[in-house]
Motif scaffolding. Sequence first.
Motif, mmCIF file in Angstrom:
data_model
loop_
_atom_site.group_PDB
_atom_site.id
_atom_site.type_symbol
_atom_site.label_atom_id
_atom_site.label_comp_id
_atom_site.label_asym_id
_atom_site.label_seq_id
_atom_site.Cartn_x
_atom_site.Cartn_y
_atom_site.Cartn_z
ATOM 1 N N ILE A 36 9.602 90.145 4.794
ATOM 2 C CA ILE A 36 9.681 88.738 4.419
ATOM 3 C C ILE A 36 9.771 87.914 5.695
ATOM 4 N N VAL A 37 8.772 87.076 5.924
ATOM 5 C CA VAL A 37 8.671 86.316 7.169
ATOM 6 C C VAL A 37 8.721 84.823 6.848
ATOM 7 N N THR A 38 9.576 84.085 7.559
ATOM 8 C CA THR A 38 9.679 82.644 7.344
ATOM 9 C C THR A 38 8.930 81.887 8.438
ATOM 10 N N HIS A 39 8.381 80.736 8.061
ATOM 11 C CA HIS A 39 7.618 79.915 8.996
ATOM 12 C C HIS A 39 8.082 78.461 8.890
ATOM 13 N N ASN A 40 8.338 77.866 10.022
ATOM 14 C CA ASN A 40 8.799 76.487 10.086
ATOM 15 C C ASN A 40 7.601 75.548 10.205
ATOM 16 N N LEU A 41 7.408 74.688 9.221
ATOM 17 C CA LEU A 41 6.280 73.756 9.247
ATOM 18 C C LEU A 41 6.304 72.860 10.478
ATOM 19 N N HIS A 42 7.499 72.588 10.993
ATOM 20 C CA HIS A 42 7.602 71.712 12.155
ATOM 21 C C HIS A 42 6.947 72.326 13.396
ATOM 22 N N ASP A 43 6.769 73.635 13.404
ATOM 23 C CA ASP A 43 6.051 74.270 14.511
ATOM 24 C C ASP A 43 4.588 73.840 14.544
ATOM 25 N N PHE A 44 4.119 73.297 13.423
ATOM 26 C CA PHE A 44 2.731 72.835 13.329
ATOM 27 C C PHE A 44 2.686 71.319 13.151
ATOM 28 N N GLY A 45 3.812 70.663 13.404
ATOM 29 C CA GLY A 45 3.920 69.222 13.199
ATOM 30 C C GLY A 45 3.208 68.403 14.258
ATOM 31 N N CYS A 73 -0.818 76.149 9.411
ATOM 32 C CA CYS A 73 0.044 77.314 9.201
ATOM 33 C C CYS A 73 -0.642 78.358 8.340
ATOM 34 N N ILE A 74 -1.184 77.942 7.212
ATOM 35 C CA ILE A 74 -1.797 78.894 6.286
ATOM 36 C C ILE A 74 -3.073 79.497 6.869
ATOM 37 N N GLU A 75 -3.871 78.695 7.543
ATOM 38 C CA GLU A 75 -5.101 79.228 8.135
ATOM 39 C C GLU A 75 -4.795 80.225 9.249
ATOM 40 N N LYS A 76 -3.717 80.000 9.979
ATOM 41 C CA LYS A 76 -3.299 80.968 10.994
ATOM 42 C C LYS A 76 -2.940 82.298 10.340
ATOM 43 N N LEU A 77 -2.177 82.242 9.244
ATOM 44 C CA LEU A 77 -1.794 83.464 8.533
ATOM 45 C C LEU A 77 -3.021 84.169 7.954
ATOM 46 N N GLN A 78 -3.947 83.399 7.403
ATOM 47 C CA GLN A 78 -5.153 83.987 6.819
ATOM 48 C C GLN A 78 -6.041 84.641 7.879
ATOM 49 N N GLU A 82 -5.417 89.355 4.826
ATOM 50 C CA GLU A 82 -5.839 88.801 3.543
ATOM 51 C C GLU A 82 -4.622 88.639 2.640
ATOM 52 N N TYR A 83 -4.656 87.611 1.810
ATOM 53 C CA TYR A 83 -3.552 87.349 0.894
ATOM 54 C C TYR A 83 -4.046 87.382 -0.553
ATOM 55 N N ASP A 84 -3.221 87.955 -1.413
ATOM 56 C CA ASP A 84 -3.564 88.036 -2.829
ATOM 57 C C ASP A 84 -3.302 86.730 -3.555
ATOM 58 N N MET A 106 2.677 93.526 -8.361
ATOM 59 C CA MET A 106 1.538 94.418 -8.213
ATOM 60 C C MET A 106 0.636 94.018 -7.045
ATOM 61 N N MET A 107 0.947 92.882 -6.416
ATOM 62 C CA MET A 107 0.169 92.433 -5.269
ATOM 63 C C MET A 107 0.724 93.064 -3.992
ATOM 64 N N LYS A 108 0.185 92.655 -2.841
ATOM 65 C CA LYS A 108 0.621 93.213 -1.561
ATOM 66 C C LYS A 108 1.022 92.154 -0.548
ATOM 67 N N ASN A 109 0.238 91.096 -0.436
ATOM 68 C CA ASN A 109 0.525 90.033 0.520
ATOM 69 C C ASN A 109 0.442 88.690 -0.186
ATOM 70 N N ILE A 110 1.518 87.900 -0.124
ATOM 71 C CA ILE A 110 1.477 86.566 -0.725
ATOM 72 C C ILE A 110 2.127 85.558 0.220
ATOM 73 N N ILE A 111 1.673 84.328 0.105
ATOM 74 C CA ILE A 111 2.275 83.195 0.810
ATOM 75 C C ILE A 111 2.957 82.322 -0.228
ATOM 76 N N ILE A 112 4.175 81.868 0.074
ATOM 77 C CA ILE A 112 4.874 80.938 -0.805
ATOM 78 C C ILE A 112 5.187 79.678 -0.012
ATOM 79 N N LEU A 113 4.658 78.552 -0.456
ATOM 80 C CA LEU A 113 4.907 77.268 0.174
ATOM 81 C C LEU A 113 5.995 76.535 -0.601
ATOM 82 N N ALA A 114 7.077 76.201 0.093
ATOM 83 C CA ALA A 114 8.163 75.442 -0.519
ATOM 84 C C ALA A 114 7.994 73.977 -0.153
ATOM 85 N N GLY A 115 7.728 73.154 -1.129
ATOM 86 C CA GLY A 115 7.610 71.732 -0.870
ATOM 87 C C GLY A 115 8.961 71.119 -0.542
#
Length: 227
Positions: A36-45, A73-78, A82-84, A106-115
């Motif tokens: 589980i990896v966290t990403h700070n949106l401000h790093d891309f601010g 952020c998401i394009e860097k991860l992609q 690959e994400y399910d 049942m998936m393997k890789n997912i991104i969760i964006l918290a608004g």
Amino acid sequence: MSKYRIDLISAVPALFESVLNASILKIAQEKEVAEIVTHNLHDFGQGKYQAVDDYPYGGAAGMLIMCDPVFQCIEKLQSEREYDAIVYMTADGEQLTQTVANEFSMMKNIIILAGHYKGIDQRIRDSLITREISIGDFVLSGGELPALVLVDSIIRLLPGVLGDAESALDDSYMDGLLEAPQYTRPAEYRGMKVPEVLLGGNHKLIKEWQQEQSYQKTLKRRPDLLD
């Protein structure tokens, strides 16, 4: 076996820390079942203060998370894997149910964006998000707590996480019914006794009792599930 990977994106990632470092989620990571990896949106601010939000068009109150930090952020991860699914936690999303949690497990890789703030620019939802999830018909200050609810509901289903692999199978909603009452020692406490059937060792009778209790509990509390 490859790890289940979840990338959590937030403007306030500190809200994730205590939950991710305790109990089942900590165990899953220590066992290397999940990452589980966290990403700070401000790093891309943007700008000196790494801003991630701005006023909405149309004069509405509040602030919206801008497109660019999220896209970056998401394009860097992609570009790295690959994400399910790319999930956005939002009060107007699809209701989180046990069935939904099972699907994600049942998936393997997912991104969760918290608004956060007032939400996110609609163009993020239109272009990047593949699934929108709500934990109920109410509004919170941000999507971090709902994101953690989703993460926990997924991780506990992964093989090797729970000490008793069958424990999750008996939970409420797994078979469409609420869970039957549970008891532990002592057999009598302040005059309150454990049902006799649970003490007899007849597993067939115990199973029948549990099924009947589950049905009656569901009928009383959540009759909509029986439909």
